[in-house]
Every structure is written in structure tokens, then in C-alpha cells.
Write a protein that holds these residues in place. Structure first.
Motif, mmCIF file in Angstrom:
data_model
loop_
_atom_site.group_PDB
_atom_site.id
_atom_site.type_symbol
_atom_site.label_atom_id
_atom_site.label_comp_id
_atom_site.label_asym_id
_atom_site.label_seq_id
_atom_site.Cartn_x
_atom_site.Cartn_y
_atom_site.Cartn_z
ATOM 1 N N ARG A 1 -7.173 14.413 -3.718
ATOM 2 C CA ARG A 1 -7.819 13.614 -2.669
ATOM 3 C C ARG A 1 -7.660 12.128 -2.957
ATOM 4 N NH1 ARG A 1 -12.150 17.215 -3.091
ATOM 5 N NH2 ARG A 1 -13.347 15.644 -4.174
ATOM 6 N N LEU A 2 -7.828 11.750 -4.207
ATOM 7 C CA LEU A 2 -7.669 10.349 -4.602
ATOM 8 C C LEU A 2 -6.246 9.874 -4.334
ATOM 9 C CD1 LEU A 2 -9.035 7.892 -5.896
ATOM 10 C CD2 LEU A 2 -8.294 8.752 -8.105
ATOM 11 N N ARG A 3 -5.257 10.707 -4.656
ATOM 12 C CA ARG A 3 -3.857 10.358 -4.390
ATOM 13 C C ARG A 3 -3.622 10.201 -2.889
ATOM 14 N NH1 ARG A 3 0.400 14.030 -7.271
ATOM 15 N NH2 ARG A 3 1.730 12.407 -6.445
ATOM 16 N N VAL A 4 -4.194 11.105 -2.113
ATOM 17 C CA VAL A 4 -4.004 11.047 -0.656
ATOM 18 C C VAL A 4 -4.582 9.747 -0.113
ATOM 19 C CG1 VAL A 4 -4.748 12.050 1.539
ATOM 20 C CG2 VAL A 4 -3.903 13.534 -0.275
ATOM 21 N N TYR A 5 -5.838 9.468 -0.423
ATOM 22 C CA TYR A 5 -6.475 8.276 0.125
ATOM 23 C C TYR A 5 -5.845 6.989 -0.417
ATOM 24 C CZ TYR A 5 -9.929 11.302 2.254
ATOM 25 O OH TYR A 5 -10.541 12.258 3.020
ATOM 26 N N GLY A 6 -5.439 6.996 -1.658
ATOM 27 C CA GLY A 6 -4.750 5.827 -2.214
ATOM 28 C C GLY A 6 -3.436 5.565 -1.511
ATOM 29 N N HIS A 7 -2.685 6.625 -1.258
ATOM 30 C CA HIS A 7 -1.404 6.482 -0.571
ATOM 31 C C HIS A 7 -1.604 6.038 0.877
ATOM 32 C CE1 HIS A 7 2.869 7.226 0.081
ATOM 33 N NE2 HIS A 7 2.527 7.758 1.250
ATOM 34 N N LEU A 8 -2.642 6.554 1.521
ATOM 35 C CA LEU A 8 -2.902 6.169 2.907
ATOM 36 C C LEU A 8 -3.217 4.674 3.034
ATOM 37 C CD1 LEU A 8 -5.004 9.177 4.256
ATOM 38 C CD2 LEU A 8 -2.638 8.605 4.783
ATOM 39 N N LEU A 9 -3.779 4.091 1.991
ATOM 40 C CA LEU A 9 -4.047 2.652 2.014
ATOM 41 C C LEU A 9 -2.763 1.834 1.998
ATOM 42 C CD1 LEU A 9 -7.018 2.395 -0.498
ATOM 43 C CD2 LEU A 9 -7.102 2.059 1.977
ATOM 44 N N LEU A 10 -1.706 2.395 1.420
ATOM 45 C CA LEU A 10 -0.460 1.650 1.239
ATOM 46 C C LEU A 10 0.629 1.986 2.248
ATOM 47 C CD1 LEU A 10 -0.262 1.982 -2.642
ATOM 48 C CD2 LEU A 10 -1.136 0.052 -1.322
ATOM 49 N N CYS A 11 0.612 3.167 2.807
ATOM 50 C CA CYS A 11 1.727 3.632 3.644
ATOM 51 C C CYS A 11 1.281 3.737 5.105
ATOM 52 C CB CYS A 11 2.227 4.987 3.134
ATOM 53 S SG CYS A 11 3.658 5.611 4.028
ATOM 54 N N LYS A 12 1.828 2.877 5.946
ATOM 55 C CA LYS A 12 1.445 2.866 7.360
ATOM 56 C C LYS A 12 1.896 4.137 8.074
ATOM 57 C CE LYS A 12 1.349 -2.115 7.938
ATOM 58 N NZ LYS A 12 1.894 -3.259 8.658
ATOM 59 N N ALA A 13 3.061 4.641 7.727
ATOM 60 C CA ALA A 13 3.571 5.850 8.385
ATOM 61 C C ALA A 13 2.661 7.046 8.092
ATOM 62 C CB ALA A 13 4.994 6.139 7.936
ATOM 63 N N CYS A 14 2.225 7.181 6.860
ATOM 64 C CA CYS A 14 1.348 8.301 6.492
ATOM 65 C C CYS A 14 -0.042 8.127 7.108
ATOM 66 C CB CYS A 14 1.264 8.443 4.979
ATOM 67 S SG CYS A 14 2.802 9.068 4.264
ATOM 68 N N LYS A 15 -0.496 6.884 7.208
ATOM 69 C CA LYS A 15 -1.786 6.625 7.832
ATOM 70 C C LYS A 15 -1.750 7.046 9.303
ATOM 71 C CE LYS A 15 -5.245 2.993 8.023
ATOM 72 N NZ LYS A 15 -5.533 1.614 7.646
ATOM 73 N N TYR B 1 0.288 9.319 10.560
ATOM 74 C CA TYR B 1 0.355 10.782 10.547
ATOM 75 C C TYR B 1 -1.043 11.381 10.374
ATOM 76 C CZ TYR B 1 1.084 15.517 8.906
ATOM 77 O OH TYR B 1 1.010 16.875 8.759
ATOM 78 N N ALA B 2 -1.808 10.815 9.447
ATOM 79 C CA ALA B 2 -3.142 11.337 9.161
ATOM 80 C C ALA B 2 -4.056 11.221 10.386
ATOM 81 C CB ALA B 2 -3.755 10.596 7.973
ATOM 82 N N LYS B 3 -3.985 10.102 11.100
ATOM 83 C CA LYS B 3 -4.813 9.933 12.295
ATOM 84 C C LYS B 3 -4.452 10.958 13.357
ATOM 85 C CE LYS B 3 -6.264 5.585 13.469
ATOM 86 N NZ LYS B 3 -6.069 4.222 13.981
ATOM 87 N N ARG B 4 -3.153 11.146 13.571
ATOM 88 C CA ARG B 4 -2.701 12.093 14.592
ATOM 89 C C ARG B 4 -3.042 13.529 14.196
ATOM 90 N NH1 ARG B 4 3.299 10.856 15.930
ATOM 91 N NH2 ARG B 4 2.857 12.183 17.707
ATOM 92 N N SER B 5 -2.901 13.835 12.931
ATOM 93 C CA SER B 5 -3.194 15.179 12.450
ATOM 94 C C SER B 5 -4.685 15.486 12.581
ATOM 95 C CB SER B 5 -2.747 15.330 10.998
ATOM 96 O OG SER B 5 -3.030 16.605 10.518
ATOM 97 N N ALA B 6 -5.522 14.525 12.232
ATOM 98 C CA ALA B 6 -6.973 14.720 12.341
ATOM 99 C C ALA B 6 -7.380 14.900 13.797
ATOM 100 C CB ALA B 6 -7.709 13.538 11.720
ATOM 101 N N LYS B 7 -6.775 14.133 14.680
ATOM 102 C CA LYS B 7 -7.088 14.237 16.103
ATOM 103 C C LYS B 7 -6.686 15.621 16.629
ATOM 104 C CE LYS B 7 -6.812 10.510 18.304
ATOM 105 N NZ LYS B 7 -6.439 9.274 18.953
#
Length: 103
Positions: free
Chosen positions: A40-54, A56-62
Motif C-alpha cells: 500500500r505504501l508503494r502504491v500511494y508513494g508511486h501515485l504521488l509521483l506518476c501522473k499516468a498511474c494517478k 488510472y487509479a481515479k478511473r479504476s476507482a470510479k
């Protein structure tokens, strides 16, 4: 560009893609089952740095949220139309099915 620099850039691009692919797997698992705090820490840390993954995460959650609102059965044409209209209303996909960004 020198050959060596191009090789290093290609390696970096391949490595970044691999990291993002792993993140997507962890993020998807995280929505349906618990994962370790380190992942979880790796996921959230990466989401802070990578716009493409961020993005993806928003669309996936929606999409997960929309799917949880529907009854658990084979989707009817009406349900599919409902999903399509919700996604289009949120500007996450275009009518042709190609990705767009919210402005």
C-alpha cells in the motif's frame, strides 16, 4: 543522441513501464482485498509521483464504484447503457470508447 544514452533511456522507459504495471495490479487488488502495508505504501508513494498511474487509479476507482452499485448478475442492455451514461457524464470515456481527459 549517442547510442549509449538512447540505450539507457530505453532501459529506463522499460523499467518505468514495469513499475507502473505492477502498481496497477496492486491497486486493483487493493480495491477488492487487503494487501500488505508495504505494498500500500508503494502504491500511494508511486501515485504521488506518476501522473499516468494517478489517472488510472481515479478511473479504476470510479469504475469499481459504479460496478458495486449494480446488482451482481449478468448485465442487461439497460445496465450497460446506465454505465455508459455515467462514464460519459464524468468525462472518463468518449462515446467512441476512446479515453479523454477532464478539462
Amino acid at each position: 543522441m549517442p547510442r549509449k544514452t538512447m540505450a539507457v533511456m530505453k532501459h529506463h522507459k522499460d523499467k518505468q513501464t514495469s513499475i507502473c504495471e505492477r502498481l496497477a495490479i496492486y491497486y486493483d487488488k487493493m480495491q477488492y482485498q487487503p494487501i500488505s502495508w508495504r505494498k500500500r505504501l508503494r502504491v500511494y508513494g508511486h501515485l504521488l509521483l506518476c501522473k499516468a498511474c494517478k489517472k488510472y487509479a481515479k478511473r479504476s476507482a470510479k469504475l469499481t464504484g459504479l460496478m458495486q452499485q449494480l446488482p451482481h448478475q449478468k448485465l442487461s442492455a439497460k445496465d450497460l447503457d446506465y454505465l455508459k451514461s455515467k462514464l460519459q457524464a464524468n468525462n472518463t470515456i468518449a462515446p467512441t470508447g476512446t479515453a479523454t481527459t477532464k478539462k
